[in-house]
Design an enzyme around this catalytic site. Structure first.
Site, PDB file in Angstrom:
ATOM      1  N   LYS A  22      38.157  19.700   9.885  1.00 55.24           N
ATOM      2  CA  LYS A  22      37.497  19.698   8.571  1.00 55.24           C
ATOM      3  C   LYS A  22      38.532  19.917   7.462  1.00 55.24           C
ATOM      4  O   LYS A  22      38.607  19.147   6.505  1.00 55.24           O
ATOM      5  CB  LYS A  22      36.446  20.811   8.510  1.00 55.24           C
ATOM      6  N   ASN A  23      39.345  20.953   7.604  1.00 53.91           N
ATOM      7  CA  ASN A  23      40.242  21.309   6.501  1.00 53.91           C
ATOM      8  C   ASN A  23      41.330  20.260   6.279  1.00 53.91           C
ATOM      9  O   ASN A  23      41.726  20.002   5.140  1.00 53.91           O
ATOM     10  CB  ASN A  23      40.864  22.693   6.743  1.00 53.91           C
ATOM     11  N   CYS A 119      33.199  33.270  -3.572  1.00 48.06           N
ATOM     12  CA  CYS A 119      32.268  32.857  -2.518  1.00 48.06           C
ATOM     13  C   CYS A 119      32.022  34.066  -1.639  1.00 48.06           C
ATOM     14  O   CYS A 119      32.563  35.145  -1.903  1.00 48.06           O
ATOM     15  CB  CYS A 119      32.820  31.681  -1.731  1.00 48.06           C
ATOM     16  N   ARG A 124      38.653  34.676  -4.150  1.00 51.05           N
ATOM     17  CA  ARG A 124      39.375  33.421  -3.973  1.00 51.05           C
ATOM     18  C   ARG A 124      39.860  32.782  -5.285  1.00 51.05           C
ATOM     19  O   ARG A 124      39.387  31.726  -5.694  1.00 51.05           O
ATOM     20  CB  ARG A 124      38.530  32.431  -3.156  1.00 51.05           C
ATOM     21  N   ASP A 307      39.749  32.322  10.044  1.00 52.61           N
ATOM     22  CA  ASP A 307      38.562  31.497  10.322  1.00 52.61           C
ATOM     23  C   ASP A 307      38.028  31.707  11.748  1.00 52.61           C
ATOM     24  O   ASP A 307      36.988  31.143  12.093  1.00 52.61           O
ATOM     25  CB  ASP A 307      38.876  30.007  10.110  1.00 52.61           C
ATOM     26  N   ARG A 400      28.255  22.656   7.462  1.00 50.91           N
ATOM     27  CA  ARG A 400      29.425  22.359   6.622  1.00 50.91           C
ATOM     28  C   ARG A 400      30.674  22.242   7.481  1.00 50.91           C
ATOM     29  O   ARG A 400      31.628  21.576   7.096  1.00 50.91           O
ATOM     30  CB  ARG A 400      29.627  23.477   5.599  1.00 50.91           C
TER      31      ARG A 400
HETATM   32  C1  UD1 Z   1      41.988  27.473   3.488  1.00 51.25           C
HETATM   33  C2  UD1 Z   1      40.918  26.986   4.429  1.00 51.25           C
HETATM   34  C3  UD1 Z   1      40.041  28.136   4.892  1.00 51.25           C
HETATM   35  C4  UD1 Z   1      40.893  29.254   5.472  1.00 51.25           C
HETATM   36  C5  UD1 Z   1      42.015  29.650   4.516  1.00 51.25           C
HETATM   37  C6  UD1 Z   1      42.976  30.653   5.107  1.00 51.25           C
HETATM   38  C7  UD1 Z   1      40.560  24.756   3.552  1.00 51.25           C
HETATM   39  C8  UD1 Z   1      39.623  23.805   2.916  1.00 51.25           C
HETATM   40  N1  UD1 Z   1      40.107  26.002   3.717  1.00 51.25           N
HETATM   41  O1  UD1 Z   1      41.332  27.992   2.341  1.00 51.25           O
HETATM   42  O2  UD1 Z   1      39.143  27.647   5.866  1.00 51.25           O
HETATM   43  O3  UD1 Z   1      40.087  30.386   5.706  1.00 51.25           O
HETATM   44  O4  UD1 Z   1      42.756  28.484   4.135  1.00 51.25           O
HETATM   45  O5  UD1 Z   1      43.504  30.186   6.285  1.00 51.25           O
HETATM   46  O6  UD1 Z   1      41.639  24.378   3.950  1.00 51.25           O
HETATM   47  N2  UD1 Z   1      44.802  33.189  -2.961  1.00 51.25           N
HETATM   48  C9  UD1 Z   1      45.177  33.686  -4.175  1.00 51.25           C
HETATM   49  N3  UD1 Z   1      45.469  32.786  -5.170  1.00 51.25           N
HETATM   50  C10 UD1 Z   1      45.408  31.439  -4.967  1.00 51.25           C
HETATM   51  C11 UD1 Z   1      45.020  30.948  -3.714  1.00 51.25           C
HETATM   52  C12 UD1 Z   1      44.718  31.845  -2.712  1.00 51.25           C
HETATM   53  O7  UD1 Z   1      45.248  34.895  -4.370  1.00 51.25           O
HETATM   54  O8  UD1 Z   1      45.684  30.677  -5.899  1.00 51.25           O
HETATM   55  C13 UD1 Z   1      44.442  34.137  -1.859  1.00 51.25           C
HETATM   56  C14 UD1 Z   1      42.982  33.995  -1.449  1.00 51.25           C
HETATM   57  O9  UD1 Z   1      42.130  34.726  -2.276  1.00 51.25           O
HETATM   58  C15 UD1 Z   1      43.023  34.531  -0.035  1.00 51.25           C
HETATM   59  C16 UD1 Z   1      44.396  34.079   0.461  1.00 51.25           C
HETATM   60  O10 UD1 Z   1      45.169  33.791  -0.707  1.00 51.25           O
HETATM   61  O11 UD1 Z   1      42.952  35.939  -0.040  1.00 51.25           O
HETATM   62  C17 UD1 Z   1      44.370  32.875   1.364  1.00 51.25           C
HETATM   63  O12 UD1 Z   1      43.744  31.805   0.713  1.00 51.25           O
HETATM   64  P1  UD1 Z   1      44.166  30.278   0.931  1.00 51.25           P
HETATM   65  O13 UD1 Z   1      45.180  30.177   2.004  1.00 51.25           O
HETATM   66  O14 UD1 Z   1      44.477  29.707  -0.391  1.00 51.25           O
HETATM   67  O15 UD1 Z   1      42.807  29.667   1.436  1.00 51.25           O
HETATM   68  P2  UD1 Z   1      42.160  28.299   1.025  1.00 51.25           P
HETATM   69  O16 UD1 Z   1      43.217  27.273   0.852  1.00 51.25           O
HETATM   70  O17 UD1 Z   1      41.173  28.493  -0.054  1.00 51.25           O
END
Ligand code: UD1
Length: 419
Positions: A22-23, A119, A124, A307, A400
Site C-alpha cells: 500500500k505505502n 489522525c 503527524r 505498523d 484502507r
Molecule cells: C509512513 C507510512 C506509515 C508508517 C510510517 C512510519 C505511508 C503512506 N505511511 O507514514 O504507514 O506508520 O511511515 O513507518 O507511507 N514527523 C514529523 N514531521 C514530519 C513528518 C513526520 O515530526 O514532517 C514524525 C511523525 O509525526 C512521526 C514520525 O515522524 O512521529 C514518523 O512519521 P513518518 O515516517 O513521516 O510517517 P509517514 O510518512 O506519515
C-alpha cells in the site's frame, strides 16, 4: 459502517498470497505527476487508500484507471496539464495524499495542498517535508488551512532530517528529481517503500542513488519518461498473516513476500517461540504453543515497524509471562489496548510502553476500530477469542490497508463476515 464478524478459535492452515505494498503504491502513484505520457504500475493493491490517491490524481487533471483483471494495474495518462491545487476532502481523508506536494511543485512551480491534520495515532506534522522543500529554494506559506509552496526554480541542496521520516524522504526525492543540481538527504528513511519509489523514478529516468541507506543523493534531470513498474509486496500485510498463523497456532505458507523486508518481524516472532522458515519468496510460519513473553521497541526501518506494533501486541496478550512493547515512532498508537482489554487482555499503559501480562485466552466482545493497524489487531484477537467478535469499523479502516482480508482469511478456514 462496516462490521466484521469473526467466530474465533480456528487454526489457520494453508497458503496466502501477499498483495502489493500500500505505502509503496501510494508514493509511486503520487510520483506519476512527474512523468509525462502513459505510466503503467502493476501489483497495485485494490484498497480504499489507492482509490483515494487515484481520485486525487484525477482531481489534479491526470487520467488514471484501475484494472483488477490485468494484474491489479493502474494506468496513468499525464499530459502535463497538472493543476496546482489538491482537494481538501481527499487530502484530509488520507494523509498520504499530502505527498503530491513535492511533484506538483516540481512540475508547476507552485502547489497548494491542504494540511492533512492529525489522525488517531498522533499529530503527524509535515514540518520535515516543508523543511526539505525550503532547502530546495521553495517559499512556504500557510493560508486558510492550506500549505502554499512556490519556487521559480528548485535547486539541489543538502537536507538533514531530524527524524528519518518516510513521507518527508519521499517528498524531497520527488521534488529533487527535476531540480537543478544534486540534493543530498541526510538521515533519510531507509524503508523498502522509499527504495521502491526510487526504483520507479530511476526507471523513468531520474538519477537517485543511496535509497535504502541514510544518505540519498538525487541528481536532478530535465525530464522523466513514461515507464512500467511492479510494486513490491506489502511487508505489513505479510507480517500480519505471520502473526495470524502464530496466534491461532496454525501453519501458514505466505507467498510473494520479500523475506529481507520482514526480517525484524521474523526475529521477534522467533524470539517468542514461533517457527519461521524461508524458501525464496515464501515464508512458512507455525506455532504449536502459546508464545513466550518478549520486549519490543518500534523504530524506523530496519527496526521493528510501528505498523506491526498493534498486531504483535495482540499476540503477546496470550504469551506466557509479561511483555513490554514500547512505541517510539508515533505518540498515540495504543488505541487498540482498551479494546483488547475488553476482550479479556491484561494490558497497562505506562507512558509510551504497554505492559502486557499474558492471559490464557481472550473472549469475544463488541469492539471499535480507531485506525488501520488497530483494526488488524482486533481481527487477530477475533481469530483466537472464544465466541463471536463483532468489530465495528465505522470509517472502513481495515479496507484502507488490507486487500480482500475476509476472502483471504476465509480461504484459510476462518468463519468471517464483513457486512
Ligand atoms: C509512513 C507510512 C506509515 C508508517 C510510517 C512510519 C505511508 C503512506 N505511511 O507514514 O504507514 O506508520 O511511515 O513507518 O507511507 N514527523 C514529523 N514531521 C514530519 C513528518 C513526520 O515530526 O514532517 C514524525 C511523525 O509525526 C512521526 C514520525 O515522524 O512521529 C514518523 O512519521 P513518518 O515516517 O513521516 O510517517 P509517514 O510518512 O506519515
Amino acid at each position: 459502517m462496516r462490521r466484521v464478524l469473526i467466530k474465533g478459535q480456528t487454526k489457520l492452515e494453508g497458503e496466502v498470497k501477499i498483495s502489493g505494498s500500500k505505502n509503496a503504491a501510494l508514493a509511486i502513484l503520487a510520483a506519476t505527476i512527474l512523468v509525462p505520457g502513459k505510466t503503467v504500475i502493476r501489483n497495485v493493491p485494490d484498497l480504499l487508500d489507492v482509490k483515494t490517491i487515484i481520485r486525487v490524481l484525477r482531481a489534479l487533471g491526470l487520467r488514471a484507471e484501475y484494472s483488477r483483471s490485468q494484474d491489479n494495474t493502474v494506468e496513468v495518462w499525464n499530459n502535463n496539464g497538472v493543476k496546482h491545487v489538491a482537494p481538501y476532502e481527499l487530502v484530509t481523508r488520507m494523509r498520504a495524499s499530502f505527498f503530491v506536494i513535492g511533484p506538483i511543485l516540481a512540475k508547476k512551480k507552485l502547489a497548494k495542498v491542504p494540511l492533512p491534520g492529525g489522525c488517531a495515532i498522533g499529530s503527524r506534522p509535515v514540518n520535515l517535508h516543508l523543511k526539505g522543500l525550503e532547502a530546495l529554494g521553495a517559499e512556504v506559506q500557510m493560508e486558510h488551512g492550506f500549505v502554499i509552496v512556490k519556487a521559480e526554480k528548485l535547486i539541489g541542496n543538502m537536507v538533514y532530517l531530524d527524524f528519518p521520516s518516510v513521507g518527508a524522504t519521499e517528498t524531497i526525492m520527488m521534488a529533487a528529481a527535476l531540480a537543478d543540481g544534486t540534493t543530498t538527504i541526510e538521515n533519510a528513511a531507509r524503508e523498502p517503500e522509499v527504495i521502491d519509489l526510487a526504483n520507479f523514478l530511476n526507471r523513468a529516468g531520474a538519477k537517485i542513488t543511496g535509497a535504502g541507506t541514510e544518505e540519498v543523493k538525487i541528481q536532478g534531470v530535465a525530464e522523466l519518461k513514461p515507464v512500467e513498474h511492479g510494486v513490491i509486496p506489502d511487508r505489513i500485510e505479510a507480517g500480519t498473516f505471520m502473526v495470524a498463523a502464530a496466534i491461532t497456532r496454525g501453519n501458514l505458507k505466505i507467498l510473494d513476500v520479500i523475506p529481507d523486508h520482514v526480517e525484524t518481524i521474523m526475529h521477534k516472532l522467533q524470539e517468542a517461540g514461533v517457527k519461521t522458515e524461508v524458501c525464496n519468496n515464501q515464508i512458512m510460519v507455525s506455532a504449536a504453543d502459546a508464545p513466550k513473553a518478549i520486549d519490543v521497541k518500534t523504530l524506523p526501518y530496519p527496526g521493528f515497524p510501528t505498523d506491526m506494533q498493534p498486531q504483535l501486541t495482540t499476540l503477546l496478550c496470550l504469551a506466557k509471562g509479561t511483555s513490554m512493547v514500547t512505541e517510539t515512532v508515533f505518540e498515540n498508537r495504543f488505541m487498540h489496548i482498551h479494546e483488547l482489554n475488553r476482550m479479556g487482555a491484561e494490558v497497562k499503559l505506562e507512558g509510551q510502553s504497554a505492559i502486557i501480562k499474558g492471559v490464557a485466552g481472550l473472549s469475544s466482545a463488541p469492539v471499535k476500530v480507531s485506525d488501520l493497524r488497530a483494526g488488524a489487531a482486533l481481527v487477530l484477537a477475533g481469530l483466537v477469542a472464544e465466541g463471536e467478535t463483532i468489530i465495528e469499523d465505522r470509517d472502513h479502516h481495515i479496507e484502507r490497508g488490507y486487500e480482500k482480508l475476509d476472502k483471504k482469511l476465509k480461504a484459510l478456514g476462518v468463519d468471517i463476515k464483513m457486512i
